[in-house]
Each structure stands twice: as structure tokens, then as C-alpha cells.
Design a protein around this motif. Structure first.
Motif, mmCIF file in Angstrom:
data_model
loop_
_atom_site.group_PDB
_atom_site.id
_atom_site.type_symbol
_atom_site.label_atom_id
_atom_site.label_comp_id
_atom_site.label_asym_id
_atom_site.label_seq_id
_atom_site.Cartn_x
_atom_site.Cartn_y
_atom_site.Cartn_z
ATOM 1 N N ALA A 180 78.030 64.448 -23.037
ATOM 2 C CA ALA A 180 78.744 63.607 -24.007
ATOM 3 C C ALA A 180 80.227 63.505 -23.690
ATOM 4 C CB ALA A 180 78.547 64.148 -25.418
ATOM 5 N N ASP A 181 80.768 64.470 -22.942
ATOM 6 C CA ASP A 181 82.197 64.453 -22.634
ATOM 7 C C ASP A 181 82.611 63.195 -21.875
ATOM 8 O OD1 ASP A 181 82.837 66.780 -23.910
ATOM 9 O OD2 ASP A 181 82.677 68.047 -22.116
ATOM 10 N N VAL A 182 81.729 62.649 -21.061
ATOM 11 C CA VAL A 182 82.072 61.458 -20.282
ATOM 12 C C VAL A 182 82.405 60.304 -21.225
ATOM 13 C CG1 VAL A 182 81.264 59.760 -18.611
ATOM 14 C CG2 VAL A 182 80.655 62.175 -18.331
ATOM 15 N N LEU A 183 81.534 60.053 -22.203
ATOM 16 C CA LEU A 183 81.805 58.970 -23.150
ATOM 17 C C LEU A 183 82.989 59.321 -24.048
ATOM 18 C CD1 LEU A 183 81.073 56.213 -24.286
ATOM 19 C CD2 LEU A 183 79.450 57.343 -25.831
ATOM 20 N N ARG A 184 83.104 60.583 -24.446
ATOM 21 C CA ARG A 184 84.258 60.982 -25.259
ATOM 22 C C ARG A 184 85.564 60.619 -24.556
ATOM 23 N NH1 ARG A 184 81.489 66.205 -25.979
ATOM 24 N NH2 ARG A 184 80.528 66.318 -28.058
ATOM 25 N N HIS A 185 85.636 60.924 -23.255
ATOM 26 C CA HIS A 185 86.856 60.641 -22.504
ATOM 27 C C HIS A 185 87.086 59.138 -22.362
ATOM 28 C CE1 HIS A 185 86.409 64.855 -20.510
ATOM 29 N NE2 HIS A 185 87.050 64.916 -21.660
ATOM 30 N N GLU A 186 86.023 58.373 -22.131
ATOM 31 C CA GLU A 186 86.173 56.920 -22.014
ATOM 32 C C GLU A 186 86.669 56.316 -23.326
ATOM 33 O OE1 GLU A 186 82.760 55.894 -18.633
ATOM 34 O OE2 GLU A 186 82.237 55.853 -20.766
ATOM 35 N N LEU A 187 86.122 56.772 -24.436
ATOM 36 C CA LEU A 187 86.566 56.265 -25.735
ATOM 37 C C LEU A 187 87.997 56.699 -26.031
ATOM 38 C CD1 LEU A 187 83.338 56.846 -27.874
ATOM 39 C CD2 LEU A 187 84.136 54.720 -26.835
ATOM 40 N N ALA A 188 88.349 57.922 -25.620
ATOM 41 C CA ALA A 188 89.725 58.395 -25.825
ATOM 42 C C ALA A 188 90.713 57.552 -25.024
ATOM 43 C CB ALA A 188 89.839 59.865 -25.431
ATOM 44 N N ASP A 189 90.332 57.175 -23.806
ATOM 45 C CA ASP A 189 91.197 56.327 -22.986
ATOM 46 C C ASP A 189 91.400 54.961 -23.639
ATOM 47 O OD1 ASP A 189 91.445 58.317 -21.114
ATOM 48 O OD2 ASP A 189 89.941 57.496 -19.744
ATOM 49 N N MET A 190 90.333 54.406 -24.198
ATOM 50 C CA MET A 190 90.454 53.114 -24.879
ATOM 51 C C MET A 190 91.308 53.240 -26.137
ATOM 52 S SD MET A 190 86.688 51.397 -24.470
ATOM 53 C CE MET A 190 87.215 49.920 -25.331
ATOM 54 N N ARG A 191 91.101 54.312 -26.861
ATOM 55 C CA ARG A 191 91.891 54.542 -28.074
ATOM 56 C C ARG A 191 93.374 54.691 -27.736
ATOM 57 N NH1 ARG A 191 89.229 58.744 -29.805
ATOM 58 N NH2 ARG A 191 87.721 57.696 -31.159
ATOM 59 N N ALA A 192 93.664 55.332 -26.608
ATOM 60 C CA ALA A 192 95.058 55.519 -26.197
ATOM 61 C C ALA A 192 95.752 54.198 -25.887
ATOM 62 C CB ALA A 192 95.121 56.442 -24.974
ATOM 63 N N GLU A 193 94.979 53.177 -25.505
ATOM 64 C CA GLU A 193 95.549 51.864 -25.205
ATOM 65 C C GLU A 193 95.613 50.964 -26.442
ATOM 66 O OE1 GLU A 193 96.992 51.245 -22.468
ATOM 67 O OE2 GLU A 193 96.321 53.046 -21.417
ATOM 68 N N GLY A 194 95.125 51.480 -27.586
ATOM 69 C CA GLY A 194 95.251 50.719 -28.824
ATOM 70 C C GLY A 194 93.961 50.232 -29.434
ATOM 71 N N GLN A 195 92.805 50.516 -28.805
ATOM 72 C CA GLN A 195 91.535 50.072 -29.359
ATOM 73 C C GLN A 195 91.147 50.946 -30.552
ATOM 74 O OE1 GLN A 195 89.394 47.413 -28.480
ATOM 75 N NE2 GLN A 195 88.459 48.054 -30.403
ATOM 76 N N GLN A 196 90.819 50.312 -31.656
ATOM 77 C CA GLN A 196 90.394 51.058 -32.836
ATOM 78 C C GLN A 196 88.952 51.517 -32.662
ATOM 79 O OE1 GLN A 196 90.981 49.002 -36.524
ATOM 80 N NE2 GLN A 196 89.898 50.537 -37.744
#
Length: 404
Positions: A140-156
Motif C-alpha cells: 500500500a505504501d506505493v499508492l500512499r506515496h503517489e497520492l502524497a505527491d499529488m496532494r503536495a502539488e495541490g490535488q485535493q
């Protein structure tokens, strides 16, 4: 040109501005990638394909005919050049650029669908979480990191982590191997074939004519354009929009080389013995599952192969086999509606949307997010066509971003 969700959405919004529209497609409404996809409208999961991990995975799977990412072994110079360009764009910095470019599209995609469904495209849409299943927390860490990267760029993004009874209550089909779930909240899904068919009907009912022939050339004609068909057909109009998906390069090369290849995806439908409460995502095997006509639509794989090639049965079996490791209560041997469609994948992860020149416009190359971004693409491109001004949201997708 093109009667998929991008082309039909553009036609619909042009009609809203009072433009007379003619739609041309070689096979008719929704015959390409728009029909058999998972039907997700999921901005929180619009994760760029061009990432280093995808490149590493692709190289490792070259010799595995059942891998979720597959490249045709048939020699093809054009595809080899595309893949080299794609590989050069598989960088973290480029992936972040794609996320930032998609932010305005993601923010407006729900509203664009609502405009259509509220004005004649009468197809139900379901608001729900999309739940990703994993064997353990490390996966699950792979998706967690991908979502965190998107969130860091401003994606809700709003995610709920699930285990044990809570996971099985959310996903009754989760098999014993699934121990961790990430529920990505506040997403949507629709029946994609039904939606595109209804959109096509709405466009025709509003006065558009629909022609079935294969376009082979676009030429300047007085103050407009001439569209030529393979059987000698021709149409003359004030402007033309090329929205032919994986077949874009053949019609746009007069103005610009569009680096687009067919990333073919497969789907099929299977009955289930337990309720399907919402979409299920299996990231480790690249499979998306959606409630569909009383069963489960299973969609997956990325196959770089000629757009018009037939279904490869081994690919279908591989998808079913990989999904079966995580799901229980699915009658895989009763598979129906097997489908393959060519998703238009661009080499830099960004679609081409905007003016090519000579009153010719392009809209395509959305990759896996063409269904979600189709209506907002149509609305923004309509603004550019009717006002002559490029919307700020389309600047990253300018077809001439890499020069003429």
C-alpha cells in the motif's frame, strides 16, 4: 472528427455556443476507447503514467507476455521512437509537471459532467469511494506515496485506511489475500458506453449530423477546411477538430507531430456472488473493477500494440488471473463482453488540446484519463474556438509546446 467522449463533448459545448456541428467517425459513436473503460470519474487517481517506477516495471516485464504492461514484439520504428521519448519523460520532475497541469481539469471535471447530465444526457452517475486493495501495508505504501505527491502539488485527496471487518464491509468481494484497503473518497463512476451513447444522441437531437467514414486528410479550403474520406467523401466547414484518439498522428502531421501511441486496454464483465458496493482498484496488477449491469466490469493492462489489432486472449486470461488473487466470490468462468480499446497515450504524459493552425484544432492524447477529462476538454476547447483566446488551463496542453 471522432465520436468518443472527447469529440462528442466538444460538439455538445460548441452547440451551446450556437455553432452548427457535423460529427465524423469511421465506426460511429463510442467505438474506440470510450465504450469499454472502467467509467471512473476519479480526479484523485489521475496519477501520471510517466514515472520512473513505471519505466522500471516496463523494462522488467518486456519478456513476460502476461505482464500488465506489454510492448508488442513486432518491429516498429515509429513505436520505438515513441517509447524512447516516453522513457525520457519518466522522471519525477516531469510527473509533477503533469500533476500540476491536470489540476484545473480535475477541479472542473465533475461540473462539466453535471452540465451534460443536467441538460439532456440522462445517465445516472454514482458518487462513491474507490477502494484500492493490497496484500499488506508495504504494498500500500506505493499508492500512499503517489497520492502524497499529488496532494503536495495541490490535488485535493481524502483517503480512509481500512483493515479487517471494516475492509470487508466496504468491499465484500475482497479475498483472503487482501488485508489493507485505501478508500479514495468522493469520486464517481458511470456506465461509460451508456453515457457516450446518450451524449451522441443528445448531440444529434440538438441538430448535428453524424457521418460514418474514415478521414484520411484535412486540407485548407478558402476560408475554412475540407475533410476528405477514404471513399472519396468530403465535407467543408469553417473549422475542424481532430479528436480521433490513438489515430491522431495520421491527421495532425501536416501541422505538428503528435507523439501519441495506442496503449490498449482490455475489459470484460463477470457475475459475482456477493454485492459490488463500489469500484475496486488493484494497483499492484493495474486492474480497475466497477459495478456494471448487475456484475463486475474488470478492466486492465497497458499494451503498446497497433490500435486495430484484435483481442489477444492471453491478455484477457492474464487480467482475470491477476485479479482473482485479490478477489473472492467472482465467477471468472462466466466472462462476457470481452473488449479491447486503444487509449491514446502521449509521450510526455500531457494531452494535445488547442489550435494546430489553418482553423484546425486537436483534442486527444489523454491516456487513461480521457473519460474523466473528456467533457471539461470539450468545454475549454469550445471557449478557445469561439473566442480565439486560449484558456489558461489549456496552456500546458498546447499542441505546439515542443515547437512546430
Amino acid at each position: 472528427m471522432g465520436a468518443g467522449i472527447v469529440g462528442l463533448s466538444t460538439a455538445w459545448f460548441l452547440q451551446e455556443r450556437g455553432v452548427d456541428v457535423t460529427v465524423v467517425d469511421r465506426e460511429g459513436v463510442g467505438a474506440g476507447a470510450s465504450w469499454g473503460n472502467a467509467g471512473w470519474i476519479a480526479p484523485a487517481l489521475a496519477i501520471p503514467l510517466n514515472q520512473p517506477a513505471v519505466l522500471r516495471y516496463g523494462l522488467a516485464s518486456l519478456l513476460n507476455p502476461t505482464a500488465p504492461l506489454r510492448i508488442s514484439p513486432k518491429p516498429d520504428v515509429g513505436r520505438a521512437r515513441f517509447l524512447a521519448k516516453f522513457a525520457s519523460n519518466c522522471r519525477h520532475a516531469k510527473a509533477r509537471e503533469v500533476v500540476r497541469a491536470n489540476l484545473p481539469m480535475n477541479e472542473e471535471c465533475f461540473e462539466a459532467f453535471d452540465v451534460l447530465t443536467g441538460n439532456g444526457v440522462d445517465v445516472p452517475r454514482t458518487e462513491t469511494a474507490i477502494t484500492a486493495l493490497f496484500r499488506d501495508g508495504r504494498d500500500a505504501d506505493v499508492l500512499r506515496h503517489e497520492l502524497a505527491d499529488m496532494r503536495a502539488e495541490g490535488q485535493q485527496i481524502d483517503v480512509t485506511e481500512l483493515t479487517g471487518d471494516a475492509l470487508r464491509e466496504q468491499v465484500p468481494l475482497a479475498g483472503p489475500a487482501a488485508t489493507v484497503g485505501l478508500a479514495v473518497e468522493n469520486q464517481r463512476f458511470v456506465d461509460p458506453g451508456r453515457f457516450v451513447t446518450a451524449l451522441g444522441d443528445a448531440v444529434v437531437e440538438r441538430g448535428a449530423s453524424l457521418h460514418r467514414f474514415r478521414v484520411v486528410d484535412i486540407a485548407k479550403h478558402h476560408d475554412g477546411v475540407m475533410v476528405k474520406g477514404s471513399g472519396g467523401e468530403f465535407l467543408i466547414a469553417g473549422a475542424a477538430v481532430v479528436a480521433t484518439g490513438a489515430w491522431l498522428p495520421g491527421l495532425t502531421r501536416r501541422w505538428r507531430r503528435t507523439w501519441v501511441e495506442a496503449g490498449r486496454g482490455y475489459s470484460f464483465t463477470v457475475p459475482t456472488e456477493r454485492p459490488v458496493l463500489g469500484p475496486i482498484y488493484l494497483p499492484t496488477v493495474r486492474v480497475a473493477c466497477t459495478p456494471y449491469q448487475g456484475g463486475l466490469r474488470v478492466a486492465g493492462t497497458m499494451e503498446f500494440r497497433d490500435a486495430d489489432d484484435p483481442v489477444v486472449p492471453a491478455r484477457v486470461r492474464a487480467i482475470a488471473s491477476s485479479a482473482a488473487t485479490m478477489l473472492d466470490g467472482v465467477r471468472w468462468d462466466e466472462m462476457r463482453d470481452v473488449w479491447v480499446g486503444p487509449r491514446p497515450v502521449s509521450a510526455d504524459g500531457l494531452p494535445y488540446i488547442g489550435e494546430l493552425g489553418d482553423r484546425v484544432y486537436v483534442a486527444g492524447g489523454h491516456g487513461m484519463w480521457g473519460f474523466a477529462h473528456g467533457p471539461i476538454t470539450g468545454r475549454l476547447l469550445t471557449e478557445q474556438i469561439t473566442t480565439g483566446k486560449q484558456p489558461e488551463a489549456l496552456a500546458p496542453f498546447d499542441p505546439h509546446r515542443s515547437g512546430r
